[in-house]
Design a protein around this motif. Structure first.
Motif, PDB file in Angstrom:
ATOM      1  N   TYR A  95     -36.287 -10.801  23.558  1.00  0.00           N
ATOM      2  CA  TYR A  95     -36.992 -11.996  23.113  1.00  0.00           C
ATOM      3  C   TYR A  95     -38.440 -11.596  22.908  1.00  0.00           C
ATOM      4  N   GLN A  96     -38.981 -11.976  21.757  1.00  0.00           N
ATOM      5  CA  GLN A  96     -40.319 -11.531  21.374  1.00  0.00           C
ATOM      6  C   GLN A  96     -41.426 -12.157  22.221  1.00  0.00           C
ATOM      7  N   GLY A  97     -42.554 -11.506  22.222  1.00  0.00           N
ATOM      8  CA  GLY A  97     -43.749 -11.993  22.918  1.00  0.00           C
ATOM      9  C   GLY A  97     -44.726 -10.846  22.967  1.00  0.00           C
ATOM     10  N   ALA A  98     -46.044 -11.187  22.948  1.00  0.00           N
ATOM     11  CA  ALA A  98     -47.041 -10.127  23.010  1.00  0.00           C
ATOM     12  C   ALA A  98     -46.926  -9.432  24.358  1.00  0.00           C
TER      13      ALA A  98
ATOM     14  N   GLU B   1     -35.213 -14.918  27.379  1.00  0.00           N
ATOM     15  CA  GLU B   1     -35.119 -13.657  28.107  1.00  0.00           C
ATOM     16  C   GLU B   1     -33.902 -13.619  29.017  1.00  0.00           C
TER      17      GLU B   1
ATOM     18  N   LYS C  54     -41.693 -10.016  27.086  1.00  0.00           N
ATOM     19  CA  LYS C  54     -43.025  -9.935  27.664  1.00  0.00           C
ATOM     20  C   LYS C  54     -42.938 -10.313  29.134  1.00  0.00           C
TER      21      LYS C  54
ATOM     22  N   VAL D 146     -43.993 -13.458  32.426  1.00  0.00           N
ATOM     23  CA  VAL D 146     -43.283 -14.714  32.156  1.00  0.00           C
ATOM     24  C   VAL D 146     -41.828 -14.494  31.748  1.00  0.00           C
ATOM     25  N   GLY D 147     -41.579 -13.511  30.883  1.00  0.00           N
ATOM     26  CA  GLY D 147     -40.212 -13.273  30.435  1.00  0.00           C
ATOM     27  C   GLY D 147     -39.333 -12.815  31.582  1.00  0.00           C
TER      28      GLY D 147
ATOM     29  N   VAL E 202     -38.137 -15.727  33.496  1.00  0.00           N
ATOM     30  CA  VAL E 202     -37.021 -16.416  32.839  1.00  0.00           C
ATOM     31  C   VAL E 202     -35.734 -15.607  33.000  1.00  0.00           C
TER      32      VAL E 202
ATOM     33  N   VAL F 270     -51.021 -14.781  29.412  1.00  0.00           N
ATOM     34  CA  VAL F 270     -50.227 -15.488  30.427  1.00  0.00           C
ATOM     35  C   VAL F 270     -50.777 -15.265  31.836  1.00  0.00           C
TER      36      VAL F 270
ATOM     37  N   ILE G  17     -46.051 -24.024  25.927  1.00  0.00           N
ATOM     38  CA  ILE G  17     -46.444 -22.708  25.425  1.00  0.00           C
ATOM     39  C   ILE G  17     -46.135 -22.630  23.938  1.00  0.00           C
TER      40      ILE G  17
ATOM     41  N   PHE H  29     -42.611 -22.102  29.258  1.00  0.00           N
ATOM     42  CA  PHE H  29     -42.160 -22.172  27.862  1.00  0.00           C
ATOM     43  C   PHE H  29     -41.014 -23.176  27.750  1.00  0.00           C
TER      44      PHE H  29
ATOM     45  N   HIS I 117     -35.811 -22.274  23.332  1.00  0.00           N
ATOM     46  CA  HIS I 117     -35.947 -21.312  24.425  1.00  0.00           C
ATOM     47  C   HIS I 117     -35.496 -21.910  25.749  1.00  0.00           C
TER      48      HIS I 117
ATOM     49  N   THR J 131     -45.549 -16.045  18.610  1.00  0.00           N
ATOM     50  CA  THR J 131     -45.147 -14.674  18.923  1.00  0.00           C
ATOM     51  C   THR J 131     -45.055 -13.815  17.666  1.00  0.00           C
TER      52      THR J 131
HETATM   53  O1  LIG Z   1     -45.998 -14.473  23.190  1.00  0.00           O
HETATM   54  C1  LIG Z   1     -46.579 -15.019  24.120  1.00  0.00           C
HETATM   55  O2  LIG Z   1     -47.744 -14.712  24.396  1.00  0.00           O
HETATM   56  C2  LIG Z   1     -45.922 -16.015  24.973  1.00  0.00           C
HETATM   57  O3  LIG Z   1     -46.489 -16.404  25.969  1.00  0.00           O
HETATM   58  C3  LIG Z   1     -44.572 -16.506  24.599  1.00  0.00           C
HETATM   59  C4  LIG Z   1     -43.475 -16.292  25.532  1.00  0.00           C
HETATM   60  C5  LIG Z   1     -42.410 -15.523  25.267  1.00  0.00           C
HETATM   61  N1  LIG Z   1     -41.545 -15.596  26.289  1.00  0.00           N
HETATM   62  C6  LIG Z   1     -42.040 -16.420  27.235  1.00  0.00           C
HETATM   63  C7  LIG Z   1     -41.514 -16.818  28.435  1.00  0.00           C
HETATM   64  C8  LIG Z   1     -42.245 -17.705  29.213  1.00  0.00           C
HETATM   65  C9  LIG Z   1     -43.481 -18.146  28.775  1.00  0.00           C
HETATM   66  C10 LIG Z   1     -43.995 -17.746  27.564  1.00  0.00           C
HETATM   67  C11 LIG Z   1     -43.266 -16.883  26.776  1.00  0.00           C
END
Ligand SMILES: O=C(O)C(=O)Cc1c[nH]c2ccccc12
Length: 699
Positions: A44-47, A76, A98, A101-102, A105, A136, A430, A450, A479, A509
């Protein structure tokens, strides 16, 4: 994928034996995965790891040739669950997200995976979004490795090291039957460099489903055996592998009295700090011996003992809190009866990123170095001097919605609605819409995760006596929000307002596609529809409003917030992500222009003579293309509002001025290219009428 094209990177993925890959750390990981013979990848994408997924999804053809399954998971947890293929089969796979946070999840699936362990190499590439530039909560993913008995690699930011650790990660995973996390901080993801490539390998395939084996299920009584296996067989196997394959590196130095132990990911920053202190050269030769932990969990007691024994003191350079490594080292040294003094967070800050400057100050403290302390003090003094030279503090430049973003008007409408009916609790979420919490809107009483806004608002009306408004993106809806929020609210007969900002992508993202994306060319040919989904779930009060229609949105919000009766009310604010739309429309327009077809561009502007100069339009919009300029009227000195050429013609400024009954200074123009004969005739007529009226005005 929409944000950018990865054609060049896909070319790099095809490099063969002994060629040179040049690029970013996170993209080197994609190549390393293919060289390692993965059977499946996902995430799952995210910075800062979005591009890993983006490239793999764009490289569909290559992955099909190699027989690699790609899964764009909806969160995630789904990505982590994918690793079950390596639990039951001797096949390699990798997932990414990411962190922290990921990982939060994913943690349910991760615990259940880590308990039985794996028979095929399983890697989790985590983008550690920590430190300056993070988006985050500042926590350590390290905790997850410790609690679930997962191994944690933290390669030093150097492409050959990153690639080597990915390849060795699979071997380590298989040698110890344990999933392995590869932690890449922001700087490691974006470090550039080169490495010699190997040929890609097709993933292993099996002929038949695995035989039933209750022992491989994370269910009692198997879980009791798993707990024992974690400590009695997997941990010793991992330590033996790490030691034998020299995954951690010792860089000897000329000094024998002191040493530094560093998390691999911080190695470059440490070397920079040592160079600043004159203790290392630019090529990485340090006077102080360094033990570089490319594996930060588990630690290898024998290696620790060998490095520390005989030294007066060692410094543990470990970012973030709590100081898990320092605690472990302290225990190991006590158990081995090593008398070396251990320093760490007594010299370095408890919180915050360990930049080179922070490390200079910490090293100076550790080394009790006068000149080092002086250097750190000088650096600080220079920063202070710069601040005083600037006279006033620099104005804050909070990030905000893009020009033309369809989410901005919803906050304008909410602001106008609250002006009429009073404040209500706003549960933020988010996504790009998190910018609604920043000026000029400053809306949002909480952000809990999220897709969590609606769930986080569930108990609020019992506190405030007023119906709360939860804001959620379509990305957040798929999500987690659909279950935690909508299903939870309907099940509990909750009362509240949910505003779903439907822009068609997980935009924040990097504009990835998601279940309800409508974009052309997407693999998903029957996109799921949020409105239909909500109806089927049992939402009775449901409105879809074009997000730019500020007045309609304001009225709909008022009705939802104040309306009689109980129950969940959902407003879908519909408007395509403007960045994605611009990319799409620009290409379409260019093709039409080339074919000699008619193309219309809409632009807005402000009439200087009419602008009242109170800037209410700016306070209600915050559009980066709506700014101020000096008043051209010599008798007025208030600056006037001005629309600059980055305007994409979304029309919000005019809508807001109309909905809020501001001054009527906005104009709208259509720029027509390749006009038809009717366009030209109409233009001529307009010019004549206007000319006639101007003539009368002069007379
Ligand atoms: O891409 C970002 O910076 C995010 O915070 C997004 C995000 C992706 N997966 C998550 C899981 C929980 C909270 C935020 C995100």
């Amino acid at each position: 994928m929409a944000e950018r094209s990865f054609q060049h990177e896909i070319g790099l993925l095809r490099l063969g034996e002994g060629e040179t890959f040049r690029g970013e750390g996170i993209l080197a990981v994609t190549k390393a995965l293919l060289q390692s013979g993965v059977t499946y990848v996902g995430g799952y994408q995210g910075a800062p790891v979005s591009h890993l997924m983006d490239v793999l999804i764009d490289a569909e053809d290559l992955l099909a040739e190699l027989g690699v399954h790609v899964e764009a998971a909806t969160n995630e947890a789904g990505a982590a669950a994918l690793l079950a293929a390596s639990l039951a089969y001797p096949v390699r796979g990798a997932v990414t997200w990411k962190s922290v946070v990921g990982t939060n999840v994913a943690s349910d699936a991760l615990s259940n995976l880590a308990s039985p362990g794996v028979i095929g190499g399983a890697l989790i590439i985590i983008g550690e979004d920590y430190g300056d530039g993070a988006s985050v909560i500042q926590e350590r993913s390290h905790a997850f490795a410790m609690k679930s008995s997962l191994w944690l690699l933290d390669p030093r930011p150097h492409l050959p090291s990153i690639v080597h650790m990915v390849e060795q990660g699979f071997e380590l995973s298989e040698a110890s039957n344990t999933p392995v996390m590869v932690e890449l901080r922001i700087k490691a993801c974006h470090v550039t460099g080169s490495f010699q490539t190997k040929a890609n390998r097709a993933g292993a395939k099996l002929q038949a489903p695995a035989a039933f084996d209750y022992g491989r299920l994370s269910h009692p009584p198997s879980t009791f055996a798993h707990e024992v296996a974690k400590v009695e067989s997997r941990l010793p196997a991992a330590r033996a592998f790490i030691r034998e394959h020299k995954l951690n590196e010792v860089f000897p130095g000329s000094r024998s009295d002191v040493g530094i132990i560093v998390q691999g990911g911080l190695y470059n920053s440490l070397m920079r700090a040592l160079a600043k202190l004159g203790l290392a050269d630019a090529l990485g030769n340090s006077q102080i011996p360094i033990y570089c932990l490319n594996v930060t969990w588990p630690l290898v007691p024998e290696e620790v003992a060998e490095f520390c024994a005989g030294k007066n003191a060692v410094l543990m350079v470990e970012e973030g809190t709590p100081e898990y490594l320092e605690q472990s080292l302290s225990l190991m040294m006590r158990q081995a009866d090593i008398q070396t003094r251990l320093h760490g967070k007594d010299c370095l800050p408890q919180a915050g990123e360990y930049t080179a400057d922070v490390l200079v100050a910490g090293l100076a403290r550790f080394l009790e170095s006068g000149p080092g302390r002086q250097l750190a003090a000088d650096t600080e003094a220079r920063a202070r001097t710069a601040a005083t030279l600037l006279d006033a503090p620099l104005p804050g430049r909070p990030p905000g919605f893009c020009t033309g973003c369809p989410e901005r008007p919803v906050f304008s409408a909410l602001k106008l609605a609250q002006q009429e009916i009073g404040q209500t609790h706003v549960a933020a979420d988010i996504g790009c819409h998190s910018f609604g919490t920043l000026p000029p809107f400053s809306m949002g009483n909480s952000i809990l995760g999220f897709g969590m806004s609606l769930a986080s608002a569930a108990a609020i009306s019992s506190v405030t006596g007023k119906r709360p408004v939860a804001v959620m993106g379509d990305g957040g809806f798929w999500h987690n929000g659909i279950i935690s929020g909508v299903a939870g609210s309907l099940f509990n007969k909750g009362d509240g307002v949910l505003v779903i900002l439907q822009n068609g992508y997980t935009s924040a993202t990097g504009q990835q596609f998601m279940p309800s994306t409508l974009a052309e060319g997407h693999r998903n040919e029957t996109p799921m529809d949020i409105e239909k989904t909500l109806k089927v779930m049992g939402v009775k009060w449901l409105r879809t409003v074009r997000s730019y229609s500020v007045a309609t949105m304001r009225e709909t919000l008022k009705e939802a917030i104040r309306g009689a009766g109980k129950g969940l009310r959902v407003i879908i604010a519909d408007g395509e992500c403007q960045l994605a739309r611009q990319r799409r429309v620009k290409a379409e327009d260019a093709a039409r222009l080339k074919a000699g077809e008619r193309v219309i561009r809409v632009r807005y502007g402000v009439d200087d003579d009419i602008c009242s100069g109170d800037h209410a339009c700016i306070r209600l919009s915050g559009c980066p293309s709506l700014t101020i300029k000096p008043n051209p009227d010599p008798l007025r000195d208030d600056p006037v509002a001005s629309v600059i050429p980055s305007c994409v013609g979304c029309g919000l400024c005019g809508e807001v001025a109309h909905a809020a009954a501001l001054c009527p200074s906005f104009w709208r123009a259509e720029v027509i290219q390749n006009p038809t004969r009717f366009d030209l005739w109409l233009d001529g007529l307009r010019r004549r009428v206007i000319g006639w009226m101007q003539g009368r005005a002069r007379a």
